[in-house]
Write an enzyme that holds these catalytic residues in place. Structure first.
Site, PDB file in Angstrom:
ATOM      1  N   ASP A 153       1.089  -0.928  -0.500  1.00 26.09           N
ATOM      2  CA  ASP A 153      -0.005  -0.144   0.050  1.00 26.09           C
ATOM      3  C   ASP A 153       1.345   0.988  -0.369  1.00 26.09           C
ATOM      4  OD1 ASP A 153      -1.489  -2.143   1.459  1.00 26.09           O
ATOM      5  OD2 ASP A 153      -3.297  -1.007   1.228  1.00 26.09           O
ATOM      6  N   ASP A 193     -21.512   6.692  11.049  1.00 25.89           N
ATOM      7  CA  ASP A 193     -21.929   7.582  11.543  1.00 25.89           C
ATOM      8  C   ASP A 193     -22.493   8.584   9.612  1.00 25.89           C
ATOM      9  OD1 ASP A 193     -19.178   9.500  10.368  1.00 25.89           O
ATOM     10  OD2 ASP A 193     -18.653   8.624  12.035  1.00 25.89           O
ATOM     11  N   ASP A 202     -10.246   1.067  -1.693  1.00 24.91           N
ATOM     12  CA  ASP A 202      -9.907   0.497  -0.408  1.00 24.91           C
ATOM     13  C   ASP A 202     -10.679  -0.234   0.296  1.00 24.91           C
ATOM     14  OD1 ASP A 202      -6.423   0.369   0.798  1.00 24.91           O
ATOM     15  OD2 ASP A 202      -7.149   1.947   2.129  1.00 24.91           O
ATOM     16  N   HIS A 231     -16.007  11.511   6.522  1.00 26.56           N
ATOM     17  CA  HIS A 231     -15.984  10.944   7.962  1.00 26.56           C
ATOM     18  C   HIS A 231     -15.829   9.619   8.105  1.00 26.56           C
ATOM     19  CE1 HIS A 231     -16.339  11.383  12.665  1.00 26.56           C
ATOM     20  NE2 HIS A 231     -15.652  12.040  12.569  1.00 26.56           N
ATOM     21  N   ASN A 244      -4.148  -3.761  -0.424  1.00 21.88           N
ATOM     22  CA  ASN A 244      -4.107  -3.764  -2.293  1.00 21.88           C
ATOM     23  C   ASN A 244      -3.100  -2.614  -1.963  1.00 21.88           C
ATOM     24  OD1 ASN A 244      -5.476  -1.447  -0.668  1.00 21.88           O
ATOM     25  ND2 ASN A 244      -7.154  -2.806  -1.254  1.00 21.88           N
ATOM     26  N   ASP A 294     -19.231  19.473  21.460  1.00 26.68           N
ATOM     27  CA  ASP A 294     -18.770  19.215  22.856  1.00 26.68           C
ATOM     28  C   ASP A 294     -18.224  21.190  22.722  1.00 26.68           C
ATOM     29  OD1 ASP A 294     -18.516  16.740  21.830  1.00 26.68           O
ATOM     30  OD2 ASP A 294     -16.791  16.552  20.487  1.00 26.68           O
ATOM     31  N   ASP A 337     -14.608  21.153  28.156  1.00 24.06           N
ATOM     32  CA  ASP A 337     -15.900  19.675  28.231  1.00 24.06           C
ATOM     33  C   ASP A 337     -15.124  18.348  28.532  1.00 24.06           C
ATOM     34  OD1 ASP A 337     -18.573  18.556  27.903  1.00 24.06           O
ATOM     35  OD2 ASP A 337     -18.551  18.948  25.716  1.00 24.06           O
ATOM     36  N   GLU A 367     -11.080  15.490  25.071  1.00 20.48           N
ATOM     37  CA  GLU A 367     -11.223  14.790  26.369  1.00 20.48           C
ATOM     38  C   GLU A 367     -10.988  14.249  27.638  1.00 20.48           C
ATOM     39  OE1 GLU A 367     -16.189  15.642  26.562  1.00 20.48           O
ATOM     40  OE2 GLU A 367     -16.248  17.278  24.375  1.00 20.48           O
ATOM     41  N   SER A 403     -11.869  11.032  16.806  1.00 23.10           N
ATOM     42  CA  SER A 403     -12.953  10.572  15.861  1.00 23.10           C
ATOM     43  C   SER A 403     -11.966   9.474  15.892  1.00 23.10           C
ATOM     44  CB  SER A 403     -13.763  11.427  14.531  1.00 23.10           C
ATOM     45  OG  SER A 403     -14.688  11.879  14.284  1.00 23.10           O
TER      46      SER A 403
END
Ligand code: NAG
Ligand code: NAG
Length: 875
Positions: A153, A193, A202, A231, A244, A294, A337, A367, A403
């Site tokens: 890759d 998501d 991929d 995302h 790959n 957040d 937060d 956080e 994330s």
């Protein structure tokens, strides 16, 4: 063969049920989710209510979806209230509507926010990395691994989170796991998501179509459609990008990857709940990099249907082993937060994952909270995560925030499931906790040693995940016994919180009898549900101190949280007490350290200890959360001893507890289906100790002269303080027992009423479908989107009586009134600036604009324009 045939049948059944997520037209219709008695006929209920029965609701037993023509009213609630009224007047015998246990009219709401970073604050373009020189031996090793595994890759060498030749050791330590052939085979991760590009070269080979669905556009393929829908694909690449010639590899590059699209349009709680259980016999891990904003001022939790789905997943997902939810801790650290203000990250059913950067440091955004279990690598320190992007052959070098940490953890858990598919959801949490490697242990005051000798930091949790360590431990892991729990009674405090550093502390003693009765051997999670009235929420902080003096910072002050409210049945969670016995005195300390005009009062709290059972044969099934859980604050009247020291009444009181008959409703034949599993009414007989520590000088005097511990109007009988404690303890016990009995009968009656066996006035509120929603693992959320009604039913009076009352929390309205297109603008990069503007605009909008479905749906329509396909579909 037989097993796999059955498994695939189960899969088919799941698919058949799951795909019944029909297109919805919220402009023309209303949708209701009803929970019916097992023997109730949905068709009869539908006829009686003038609805049509769409079908069963997701994977939740006895829950059904009904459709009606659009109406301003909640017509089901109206009918049910009318039915109650008739029953009250003794009109009409049995009625089909008596079989309705729960009803919720669905509303579209804005989707949760992705935990990406605003671009401005995000990873700068690799300045530091360019300055860094790779270590030759590490480069050599990287080359060897790639060659052994035939990894060709193109960006594999940039994937420092998998193998870091510059900051050696700062990676997930996975390559030796791969070299053993452990690459996620047979494991399935669902990315919940904004979509997943299953046509990416991929991802296409690992894409698992059966476990995928688009809940925003109601199609089978959760394909990214908005320009911002990148995302989920980036997260998917971290887990399962194939070996790959495209981009890099996922940490579990032979795993299967599913996509559940819920973040790209307005959504109902019902649809989200179905998504969280989608194909849950086969989707093993759900990776969730999103949540309430957040912004350092939101405090929100999933609604009751979603909480039901998550409990259902723990109980019935993966053939009863339990679905594994992995959540990003949140990116709001710079806003003060804390992930305990988010009902997903602080759920006991989720593994909360924070971030560290490629140098192993805490990135400014990640956080902290006492519910955080582990951390892993993400953006910061001059770099970001390099992964797959949307497109046939596109890569991203900009993925980051917590994330990116959560999917990495999810992928590593998938590796563990390859070697041990029989691990339960709790086994996985144990393994993560047990094999995490503490980092930055030299930071002063950051780490404490827990009762079982582990190190815990609220920032770095139990440490970073070590893939090798985790998978090795998984191979020989002895599965834990079923879950058990102990719920304390409500402990009434009703004391003003002194301003300053000392706070108000209240103790509760857990006795051996309580743990015996609860069948609880050792702790995993601890939750505290509490009510605090305050005129500024951000001023409050809460610590929980265990019998072994391990401290959980349940809540921290938040400088931006100006909400004129305290906590309304909010549940905090801690994993810091993992492995403790639970036995002894638990102390909660509520502080108001901000010296200002804002004041508050600590109303009551309620301790729940969750862990491993002693005797598996006595294990129980936790009932589904209801809207009324934890509403029975009146069940226990605890003794409030003002200004005592933390010394509890001596042992005789505890022994006395035993001698008293228990008023445990769960022993009662009338025990309703939805009653709490262990209503330890008898434990009420242990007085809680309240200590306003600002009276410290007085306390010292009391300690030396015990006869002064009593309020002056009470006689001392001329005996020692210890004996007084005994006498008053016993009197208190009897009084508490009697009132407990009274309350018990009141509650029992209330429940019978609820079950349609009696009639009473107070019964009305029970059908309020919004009543007390927002529960987390059985508890009600605070100022959540669903929290308002709860405030009305019980807390309303409470707060109205306090400091000029509680008009519904502003955040709440702001939150709902926010226009959808603004949100979409804000959910992409560059959020900080957008957010500022949005807040200003929101301020204007809030004046007089009442939240309504119409308003929201309108916004949705606006959004359709943005909804243009991202690219041509010529794959
Ligand atoms: C990483 O993996 C190696 C085996 O490849 C193991 O010896 C080591 O203990 C693991 N953990 C760390 C922190 O290096
Ligand atoms: C995958 O799972 C099936 C069914 O549980 C099992 O028979 C098979 O051996 C597993 N394959 C691998 C590579 O673990």
């Amino acid at each position: 063969m037989k097993v796999s045939a059955i498994a695939s049948l189960m899969g088919l059944a799941a698919l058949a049920a799951a795909t019944r997520v029909l297109p919805r037209n919220y402009d023309a219709n209303d949708y209701y989710v009803l929970h019916l008695e097992r023997d109730a006929s949905p068709d009869q209920v539908a006829r009686s209510l003038g609805l049509s029965h769409e079908g069963p609701f997701g994977e939740l037993k006895d829950h059904h979806v009904f459709v009606a023509r659009k109406s301003e009213d909640d017509i089901v609630k109206r009918e049910l209230v009318e039915r109650r009224r008739r029953r009250k007047r003794s009109l009409g015998g049995t009625d089909v509507l008596d079989g309705v246990k729960f009803s919720q009219k669905q509303k579209l709401r804005k989707p949760w926010e992705k935990r990406v970073l605003p671009r401005a604050a995000g990873p700068a373009k690799l300045n530091l990395r360019q300055e860094s020189v790779p270590v030759a031996s590490a480069v050599e090793r990287q080359r060897f691994v790639a060659q052994q595994l035939q990894i060709k890759d193109p960006i594999f060498n940039e994937q420092w989170h998998l193998f870091n030749p510059v900051q050696v050791g700062h990676d997930v330590n996975v390559t030796d796991v791969w070299l053993q052939g452990v690459t996620g085979k047979n494991a399935t991760v669902a990315i919940v998501d904004d979509g997943l590009d299953m046509y990416s070269d991929d991802l296409k080979d690992n894409y698992y179509a059966q476990g995928s669905y688009d809940f925003n556009d109601k199609t089978d393929e959760p394909r990214p459609r908005l320009s911002d829908d990148r995302h989920g694909t980036r997260c998917a690449g971290e887990v399962s990008a194939g070996k790959n010639k495209v981009c890099g590899v996922g940490v579990a590059y032979d795993s299967r990857i599913a996509g559940l699209r819920i973040l790209s349009k307005l959504i109902s709680d019902a649809d989200e709940a179905v998504a969280m259980n989608y194909d849950f016999q086969n989707n093993q891990i759900y990776s969730c990099s999103w949540g309430p904003p957040d912004d350092g001022r939101s405090m929100d939790a999933p609604g009751v249907l979603i909480r039901r789905a998550m409990l259902n997943a723990a109980q019935n997902g993966r053939g009863g082993l339990g679905s594994i939810y992995v959540f990003a801790s949140g990116n709001g650290a710079a806003n003060d937060d804390n992930c305990n203000f988010d009902g997903y990250t602080n759920s006991i059913y989720s593994i909360t994952v924070g971030a560290i950067d490629r140098k192993g440091s805490h990135p400014y955004y990640s956080e902290k909270c006492s519910a955080s279990l582990v951390v892993t690598y993400s953006s910061g320190g001059g770099d970001a995560i390099h992964t797959t992007d949307v497109g046939q052959n596109s890569c991203s070098d900009q993925h980051g925030g917590t994330s990116a940490a959560a999917p990495l953890a999810a992928g590593i858990f998938a590796l563990a499931l390859q070697v041990r598919p029989d691990l339960s959801w709790r086994d996985m949490q144990y393994l993560a906790m047990d094999t995490a490697v503490p980092v930055n242990t030299d930071i002063d005051g950051e780490w404490q040693t827990t009762a079982i000798g582990k190190k815990y930091s609220h920032t770095f949790a139990y440490g970073k995940i070590d893939s090798y360590g985790l998978v090795e431990a998984a191979k020989t892991w002895k599965k834990v016994k079923p879950q058990a729990w102990f719920f304390s009674p409500w402990i009434h405090v009703n004391e003003d919180i002194p301003e300053g550093d000392v706070g108000l502390s209240v103790s509760f003693e857990v006795t051996p009898e309580m743990l015996d009765e609860a069948n609880l051997e050792r702790l995993e999670h601890v939750t505290v549900t509490m009510n605090v009235a305050h005129t500024r929420r951000g001023d409050i902080s809460v610590d929980l101190i265990s019998p072994s003096k391990v401290v959980s910072h349940l809540a921290a002050t938040r400088r931006l949280d100006n909400t004129e409210a305290g906590y309304d049945d909010w549940t905090f969670m801690s994993v810091v007490h993992w492995g403790e016995t639970g036995l002894g005195t638990w102390t909660i300390v509520v502080k108001d350290t901000k010296i200002n005009e804002h004041r508050g009062k600590f109303i009551d709290w309620h301790l729940k200890l969750w862990g491993e059972s002693v005797d598996p044969s006595k294990a129980k099934v936790l009932p589904m959360p209801t809207e009324e859980d934890d509403n029975d604050h009146a069940v226990i009247a605890t003794t409030t001893l003002a200004a005592t020291t933390t010394s509890l009444p001596p042992d005789p009181a505890a022994t006395e507890t035993d001698a008293l008959p228990t008023g445990n409703p769960s022993d009662h034949p009338d025990r309703p289906v939805n009653a709490k599993p262990t209503e330890t009414t008898s434990s009420a007989t242990v007085p809680a100790t309240v200590s306003a520590t600002n009276t410290a000088p007085a306390q010292e005097a009391e300690t030396t002269a015990p006869s002064t511990w009593l309020p002056s109007f009470l006689p001392t009988f001329g005996v020692s303080g210890r004996t007084q404690v005994w006498i008053y303890g016993s009197v208190g016990l009897i009084a508490v027992f009697c009132s407990g009995l009274g309350v018990y009968f009141y509650m029992a009656r209330r429940r019978r009423v609820r079950n349609g066996e009696a009639r009473a006035d107070y019964d009305f509120e029970l059908l309020n479908d919004e009543e007390a929603e927002g529960l987390n693992s059985g508890e009600k959320g605070a100022a959540g989107k669903n929290g308002r009604a709860g405030r009305r039913t019980r807390g309303g009076e409470l707060y109205d009586a306090f400091a000029g009352g509680s008009d519904d929390d502003d955040d709440d309205d702001e939150y709902r009134d926010r226009a959808y297109n603004e949100i979409m603008g804000g959910s992409s990069e560059g959020r900080e600036e957008v957010g500022e503007k949005r807040r200003e605009r929101r301020g204007e909008e809030d004046d007089g604009s009442d939240e309504s479905d119409q308003h929201v749906v309108g916004d949705d329509d606006d959004d359709e324009e943005e909804d243009a396909p991202l690219r041509n579909t010529g794959h």
